[in-house]
Design a protein around this motif. Structure first.
Motif, mmCIF file in Angstrom:
data_model
loop_
_atom_site.group_PDB
_atom_site.id
_atom_site.type_symbol
_atom_site.label_atom_id
_atom_site.label_comp_id
_atom_site.label_asym_id
_atom_site.label_seq_id
_atom_site.Cartn_x
_atom_site.Cartn_y
_atom_site.Cartn_z
ATOM 1 N N GLY A 211 -22.219 25.880 23.772
ATOM 2 C CA GLY A 211 -21.381 24.501 23.679
ATOM 3 C C GLY A 211 -20.301 24.540 23.176
ATOM 4 O O GLY A 211 -19.435 25.551 22.971
ATOM 5 N N GLN A 212 -19.741 23.487 22.777
ATOM 6 C CA GLN A 212 -18.338 23.163 22.053
ATOM 7 C C GLN A 212 -18.273 22.354 20.915
ATOM 8 O O GLN A 212 -19.313 21.806 20.864
ATOM 9 C CB GLN A 212 -17.174 22.865 23.061
ATOM 10 C CG GLN A 212 -16.889 23.911 24.149
ATOM 11 C CD GLN A 212 -15.812 23.292 24.958
ATOM 12 O OE1 GLN A 212 -16.102 22.556 26.298
ATOM 13 N NE2 GLN A 212 -14.516 23.556 24.823
ATOM 14 N N ILE A 213 -17.626 22.648 19.739
ATOM 15 C CA ILE A 213 -17.448 21.872 18.761
ATOM 16 C C ILE A 213 -16.402 20.581 19.192
ATOM 17 O O ILE A 213 -15.215 20.941 19.288
ATOM 18 C CB ILE A 213 -16.827 22.585 17.382
ATOM 19 C CG1 ILE A 213 -17.842 23.810 17.432
ATOM 20 C CG2 ILE A 213 -16.873 21.763 16.411
ATOM 21 C CD1 ILE A 213 -17.434 24.814 16.246
ATOM 22 N N GLY A 214 -17.032 19.649 18.753
ATOM 23 C CA GLY A 214 -16.179 18.221 19.086
ATOM 24 C C GLY A 214 -15.760 17.715 17.884
ATOM 25 O O GLY A 214 -15.578 18.175 16.982
ATOM 26 N N ARG A 215 -15.230 16.429 18.224
ATOM 27 C CA ARG A 215 -14.530 15.615 17.076
ATOM 28 C C ARG A 215 -15.246 15.366 16.025
ATOM 29 O O ARG A 215 -14.888 15.500 14.797
ATOM 30 C CB ARG A 215 -14.197 14.377 17.954
ATOM 31 C CG ARG A 215 -13.285 13.334 16.801
ATOM 32 C CD ARG A 215 -12.999 12.054 17.441
ATOM 33 N NE ARG A 215 -12.138 12.077 18.179
ATOM 34 C CZ ARG A 215 -10.721 12.052 18.484
ATOM 35 N NH1 ARG A 215 -10.189 12.014 17.234
ATOM 36 N NH2 ARG A 215 -10.151 12.009 19.476
ATOM 37 N N GLY A 248 -14.621 21.151 28.911
ATOM 38 C CA GLY A 248 -13.525 20.039 28.815
ATOM 39 C C GLY A 248 -13.987 19.101 27.721
ATOM 40 O O GLY A 248 -13.398 17.817 27.560
ATOM 41 N N LEU A 249 -14.679 19.734 26.948
ATOM 42 C CA LEU A 249 -14.990 18.580 25.739
ATOM 43 C C LEU A 249 -13.404 18.156 24.887
ATOM 44 O O LEU A 249 -13.801 17.066 24.538
ATOM 45 C CB LEU A 249 -15.967 19.465 24.671
ATOM 46 C CG LEU A 249 -16.603 18.396 23.647
ATOM 47 C CD1 LEU A 249 -17.211 17.404 24.092
ATOM 48 C CD2 LEU A 249 -17.362 19.353 22.285
ATOM 49 N N GLU A 250 -12.887 19.117 24.505
ATOM 50 C CA GLU A 250 -11.486 18.581 23.977
ATOM 51 C C GLU A 250 -10.882 17.494 24.676
ATOM 52 O O GLU A 250 -10.447 16.431 24.112
ATOM 53 C CB GLU A 250 -10.748 19.745 23.845
ATOM 54 C CG GLU A 250 -9.329 19.310 22.747
ATOM 55 C CD GLU A 250 -8.313 20.561 22.832
ATOM 56 O OE1 GLU A 250 -6.895 20.247 22.741
ATOM 57 O OE2 GLU A 250 -8.688 21.707 23.032
ATOM 58 N N ASP A 251 -10.804 17.444 25.933
ATOM 59 C CA ASP A 251 -10.115 16.630 26.639
ATOM 60 C C ASP A 251 -11.071 15.139 26.447
ATOM 61 O O ASP A 251 -10.544 14.166 26.482
ATOM 62 C CB ASP A 251 -10.101 16.872 28.329
ATOM 63 C CG ASP A 251 -9.068 18.013 28.283
ATOM 64 O OD1 ASP A 251 -8.168 18.076 27.777
ATOM 65 O OD2 ASP A 251 -9.351 18.690 29.217
ATOM 66 N N PHE A 252 -12.234 15.499 26.642
ATOM 67 C CA PHE A 252 -13.161 14.251 26.655
ATOM 68 C C PHE A 252 -12.938 13.691 25.206
ATOM 69 O O PHE A 252 -12.920 12.136 25.097
ATOM 70 C CB PHE A 252 -14.701 14.579 26.970
ATOM 71 C CG PHE A 252 -15.651 13.539 27.000
ATOM 72 C CD1 PHE A 252 -15.801 13.264 28.511
ATOM 73 C CD2 PHE A 252 -16.261 12.972 25.937
ATOM 74 C CE1 PHE A 252 -16.837 11.969 28.300
ATOM 75 C CE2 PHE A 252 -17.067 12.035 26.241
ATOM 76 C CZ PHE A 252 -17.542 11.277 27.574
ATOM 77 N N CYS A 253 -13.177 14.315 24.153
ATOM 78 C CA CYS A 253 -13.042 13.886 22.810
ATOM 79 C C CYS A 253 -11.809 13.042 22.542
ATOM 80 O O CYS A 253 -11.832 12.059 21.788
ATOM 81 C CB CYS A 253 -13.272 14.812 21.843
ATOM 82 S SG CYS A 253 -15.021 15.595 21.862
ATOM 83 N N ASN A 254 -10.559 13.415 23.068
ATOM 84 C CA ASN A 254 -9.591 12.793 22.872
ATOM 85 C C ASN A 254 -9.410 11.639 23.538
ATOM 86 O O ASN A 254 -8.740 10.590 23.106
ATOM 87 C CB ASN A 254 -8.334 13.649 23.719
ATOM 88 C CG ASN A 254 -7.766 14.827 22.611
ATOM 89 O OD1 ASN A 254 -7.688 14.719 21.688
ATOM 90 N ND2 ASN A 254 -7.296 15.927 23.423
ATOM 91 N N LEU A 255 -10.346 11.113 24.549
ATOM 92 C CA LEU A 255 -10.366 9.697 25.035
ATOM 93 C C LEU A 255 -11.394 9.120 24.830
ATOM 94 O O LEU A 255 -11.419 7.876 25.019
ATOM 95 C CB LEU A 255 -10.310 10.126 26.657
ATOM 96 C CG LEU A 255 -9.190 10.596 27.480
ATOM 97 C CD1 LEU A 255 -9.445 10.880 28.807
ATOM 98 C CD2 LEU A 255 -7.883 9.779 27.199
#
Length: 353
Positions: A211-215, A248-255
């Motif tokens: 996975g990715q590390i989110g906000r 696209g987790l970074e894009d998702f977390c930004n929104l």
């Protein structure tokens, strides 16, 4: 990437007792942390009397799980069998991933370990305080254990910490079996489990493609969101290398920002990523986060269940999130129409009533 010193983590700092060497050493070098840590220590312990969620019958379930983990952590290391079984890395990887899945892992990845995957120094227990982490075994197998959605959706009640502690128990058992098996084959192996990690688990899991590390600062998977606990086994048995993923987790977390909005300690940043020690990321305020844990009596979990990925997102949609604002907004609208900001189950499960 700069290696993280385990002595700086809240779990380590809360173990430092006044008058003992770790306490005197750490705060002589980090005097700015002394007062905030003193204030937190004055609060009740997790699952203890005086916390908001305390129940004299139910709270000890999580306490018992963590005590069990403490009793078995010395088994994380052991001597390898004196005779090595020749093993192709493709076969080794297949066997280990299959065994992890058999014992309950929901996601499994393998990788070549990097220097920054390991802590620089140990800090969690006074017996090993300050020791340099030098046992840098070159390969890693990392796995995620899914946590029950309905239990996590009761966060921050006692049901939540019962489920997270169960996740750590499950991960520790999987790691023990894997490491024992590898040592039987004649190779070195170490199980990294709750309160006995030499590795920074989210970084390892991210680099292995889980996975990715989110906000919220923890691993977010496509399949289960943040509703996972992680386990790692490091070894000198050669394994195949999985690759990191970017869905696209970074894009998702930004929104999105749900976790920052709902965080009771206001510990999760609401802005954009920042350059921290050479990498752009979000960084939570661990002091205010842990302080709220001590008031609640649980490890909170609100940032986990408020993540839309934790509630299930259409997998076809996930694959379109990167650089696609419209797809993300469409998904967020669907989520908020259903849950507003986050789901919350007020009642305990029947067996805890």
């Amino acid at each position: 990437m700069k290696r993280i010193d385990e002595r700086d983590t809240m779990f380590s700092r809360m173990n430092y007792a006044e008058g003992e060497f770790p306490y005197e050493d750490y705060y002589s070098k980090n005097p700015d942390k002394l007062e905030v840590d003193k204030e937190i220590r004055q609060k009740p312990n997790l699952c203890g009397p005086g916390t908001m969620s305390y129940n004299p019958i139910n709270s000890p379930i999580a306490v018992a799980s963590f005590k069990f983990l403490g009793d078995i952590m010395h088994l994380s290391e052991g001597e390898a069998n004196g005779v090595k079984t020749p093993l192709d890395k493709k076969i080794a990887t297949k066997r280990l991933k299959g065994l992890a899945t058999l014992y309950g892992a929901s996601l499994v990845g393998t990788l070549k370990m990097k220097d920054y995957h390991y802590y620089s120094h140990r800090g969690r227990h006074k017996e090993v305080y300050g020791e340099e982490v030098n046992n840098l075994l070159p390969y890693g197998l990392v796995f995620a254990v899914e946590m029950d959605k309905e239990m996590i959706n009761r966060a921050p009640q006692i049901s939540e910490i019962i489920e997270t502690s169960k996740g750590y128990v499950n991960a520790s058992i999987i790691g023990m079996v894997l490491s024992y098996y590898i040592r039987e084959l004649g190779y070195n192996a170490r199980n990294h489990m709750d309160a006995n990690y030499l590795t920074v688990a989210p970084l390892v899991a991210q680099d292995a493609g889980l996975g990715q590390i989110g906000r919220n600062g923890i691993l977010t998977t496509k399949e289960y969101g943040s509703r996972v606990r992680l386990g790692i086994v490091t070894t000198d048995l050669e394994l195949l290398e999985d690759s990191p993923i970017d869905f696209g987790l970074e894009d998702f977390c930004n929104l999105c920002g749900n976790c920052a909005i709902t965080c009771p300690g206001k510990s999760i940043p609401k802005g954009q990523q920042k350059d921290i020690d050479g990498s752009f990321r979000w960084q939570i305020n661990q002091e205010s986060c842990y302080d709220r844990w001590r008031s609640l009596g649980t490890d909170c979990g609100i940032c986990i269940n408020s993540c839309p990925f934790s509630q299930g997102i259409n997998m076809a949609e996930i694959n379109t999130f990167k650089d696609n604002k419209e797809a993300i907004l469409r998904c967020l609208k669907e989520y908020r129409d259903k849950y507003n900001i986050r789901p919350y189950i007020k009642d305990s499960p029947e067996w805890l009533k």
